[in-house]
Design a protein around this motif. Sequence first.
Motif, PDB file in Angstrom:
ATOM      1  N   PHE A 159     -16.913  -5.830  -8.164  1.00 54.22           N
ATOM      2  CA  PHE A 159     -18.027  -6.072  -9.087  1.00 54.22           C
ATOM      3  C   PHE A 159     -19.159  -6.830  -8.393  1.00 54.22           C
ATOM      4  O   PHE A 159     -20.341  -6.603  -8.680  1.00 54.22           O
ATOM      5  CB  PHE A 159     -17.539  -6.846 -10.310  1.00 54.22           C
ATOM      6  N   LYS A 160     -18.794  -7.724  -7.472  1.00 53.02           N
ATOM      7  CA  LYS A 160     -19.825  -8.444  -6.717  1.00 53.02           C
ATOM      8  C   LYS A 160     -20.630  -7.472  -5.860  1.00 53.02           C
ATOM      9  O   LYS A 160     -21.860  -7.576  -5.757  1.00 53.02           O
ATOM     10  CB  LYS A 160     -19.178  -9.521  -5.846  1.00 53.02           C
ATOM     11  N   LEU A 161     -19.947  -6.505  -5.255  1.00 53.38           N
ATOM     12  CA  LEU A 161     -20.646  -5.472  -4.485  1.00 53.38           C
ATOM     13  C   LEU A 161     -21.564  -4.650  -5.386  1.00 53.38           C
ATOM     14  O   LEU A 161     -22.719  -4.367  -5.044  1.00 53.38           O
ATOM     15  CB  LEU A 161     -19.638  -4.543  -3.810  1.00 53.38           C
ATOM     16  N   LEU A 162     -21.039  -4.275  -6.546  1.00 55.75           N
ATOM     17  CA  LEU A 162     -21.803  -3.417  -7.446  1.00 55.75           C
ATOM     18  C   LEU A 162     -22.993  -4.145  -8.067  1.00 55.75           C
ATOM     19  O   LEU A 162     -23.960  -3.498  -8.485  1.00 55.75           O
ATOM     20  CB  LEU A 162     -20.889  -2.864  -8.539  1.00 55.75           C
ATOM     21  N   ASP A 163     -22.933  -5.461  -8.129  1.00 53.10           N
ATOM     22  CA  ASP A 163     -24.067  -6.226  -8.650  1.00 53.10           C
ATOM     23  C   ASP A 163     -25.287  -6.149  -7.729  1.00 53.10           C
ATOM     24  O   ASP A 163     -26.382  -6.572  -8.110  1.00 53.10           O
ATOM     25  CB  ASP A 163     -23.671  -7.691  -8.857  1.00 53.10           C
ATOM     26  N   LYS A 164     -25.097  -5.613  -6.528  1.00 47.25           N
ATOM     27  CA  LYS A 164     -26.215  -5.426  -5.604  1.00 47.25           C
ATOM     28  C   LYS A 164     -26.854  -4.042  -5.746  1.00 47.25           C
ATOM     29  O   LYS A 164     -27.815  -3.716  -5.053  1.00 47.25           O
ATOM     30  CB  LYS A 164     -25.737  -5.612  -4.165  1.00 47.25           C
ATOM     31  N   THR A 165     -26.300  -3.235  -6.649  1.00 51.03           N
ATOM     32  CA  THR A 165     -26.771  -1.860  -6.812  1.00 51.03           C
ATOM     33  C   THR A 165     -28.209  -1.814  -7.316  1.00 51.03           C
ATOM     34  O   THR A 165     -28.584  -2.548  -8.230  1.00 51.03           O
ATOM     35  CB  THR A 165     -25.867  -1.107  -7.811  1.00 51.03           C
ATOM     36  N   THR A 166     -29.002  -0.937  -6.722  1.00 51.68           N
ATOM     37  CA  THR A 166     -30.363  -0.659  -7.186  1.00 51.68           C
ATOM     38  C   THR A 166     -30.517   0.853  -7.315  1.00 51.68           C
ATOM     39  O   THR A 166     -29.723   1.617  -6.747  1.00 51.68           O
ATOM     40  CB  THR A 166     -31.411  -1.174  -6.185  1.00 51.68           C
ATOM     41  N   PRO A 167     -31.513   1.322  -8.055  1.00 50.00           N
ATOM     42  CA  PRO A 167     -31.718   2.778  -8.135  1.00 50.00           C
ATOM     43  C   PRO A 167     -31.851   3.436  -6.766  1.00 50.00           C
ATOM     44  O   PRO A 167     -31.385   4.561  -6.569  1.00 50.00           O
ATOM     45  CB  PRO A 167     -33.010   2.893  -8.949  1.00 50.00           C
ATOM     46  N   LYS A 168     -32.447   2.750  -5.820  1.00 51.38           N
ATOM     47  CA  LYS A 168     -32.656   3.324  -4.495  1.00 51.38           C
ATOM     48  C   LYS A 168     -31.356   3.436  -3.712  1.00 51.38           C
ATOM     49  O   LYS A 168     -31.172   4.364  -2.912  1.00 51.38           O
ATOM     50  CB  LYS A 168     -33.663   2.472  -3.719  1.00 51.38           C
ATOM     51  N   HIS A 169     -30.439   2.504  -3.922  1.00 53.75           N
ATOM     52  CA  HIS A 169     -29.249   2.430  -3.078  1.00 53.75           C
ATOM     53  C   HIS A 169     -27.965   2.918  -3.741  1.00 53.75           C
ATOM     54  O   HIS A 169     -26.948   3.065  -3.069  1.00 53.75           O
ATOM     55  CB  HIS A 169     -29.040   0.986  -2.607  1.00 53.75           C
TER      56      HIS A 169
END
Length: 318
Positions: A159-169
């Motif tokens: 979840f910590k990794l996924l909290d860095k998700t952006t539309p671009k990435h």
Amino acid sequence: MALSFGVEIELLVCPRGTPSLSPLAPASASSLQTMRPSKHEPKTDNMPEIPRYWRVELVSRVLSTTTDWQNELQAVFEVLHDECKVRLTTGCSMHVHVSPYDGRYTAGQLQKICKALCYFDNAITKVMPAERKDNPWATSNKLKRAYTLVPAHSWAYIFKLLDKTTPKHVHGMLSGGWRWRSRYCSWNFENVTEACGTIEFRRPPGADSPDSSIHWAAFTLGFVARALATDWAPYASLKTVGSVADLERFILGGISTLGPTMNGALGWRIVEDTSPPTVLTAEELGAIERKKKNKDRVKSPFVEKVSGKCWARIWQGR
């Protein structure tokens, strides 16, 4: 809450005494448009040919949960079955594209959907028929290394990794990394920054009836709606994955937020299909990889349709 969506449905059809498929898209039932019969192609995937049947793909217009979309699908299939005999093979599938009704996905919304699809990846695989459990056209999105840490260390790291998700990435993160990213995942994020702005659920099997097409559309819409409405913080400390029963409750909860146009849409219970995954031969897998390289040159039919690039395209098996 409201969502916009579109569907792509792969079928084999044999016209009943007519040389043309044009009657399948009358003005009164034009939500879906059929493809023209494909020219003969070498057999390059695991879908067998059936004499006198044409490969087609039905591609919808943009639908939404604010309108009577179930009746549109009912009308199209009524015309289809009146005009044609319909068959499915294990190579057929249905894809559902979903986007917010009033704009694009935000980073926060994408993070929630990513957490949902990771948490329920095993359950989604379990409810699929044999040919869609481990399919090279719709592989699992889960972050494989991080996923192995869950039983010992909980969902906190993922979840910590996924909290860095952006539309671009997000597409690179959820489809094998930037170098190997691919649209051929269970959930395809390739188009979130494109004109259509959709997430595409590629896992469902082919649908040859209004009930089955409506079921898988409702499955997808309910899943996305519930993912967006969920506070995922309490899940971070869990060391288990979502069960099939959890998945059913999750989807029903999402459907309940989408209004009266969803009434009865799911149709039947979400239960495990206990059949083992279909195993493809090395020759079949090689043929699929070659076909992927050809298909990578174009977007999916619904994406092209929304962007105005095409209104109908011959299905080549996906």
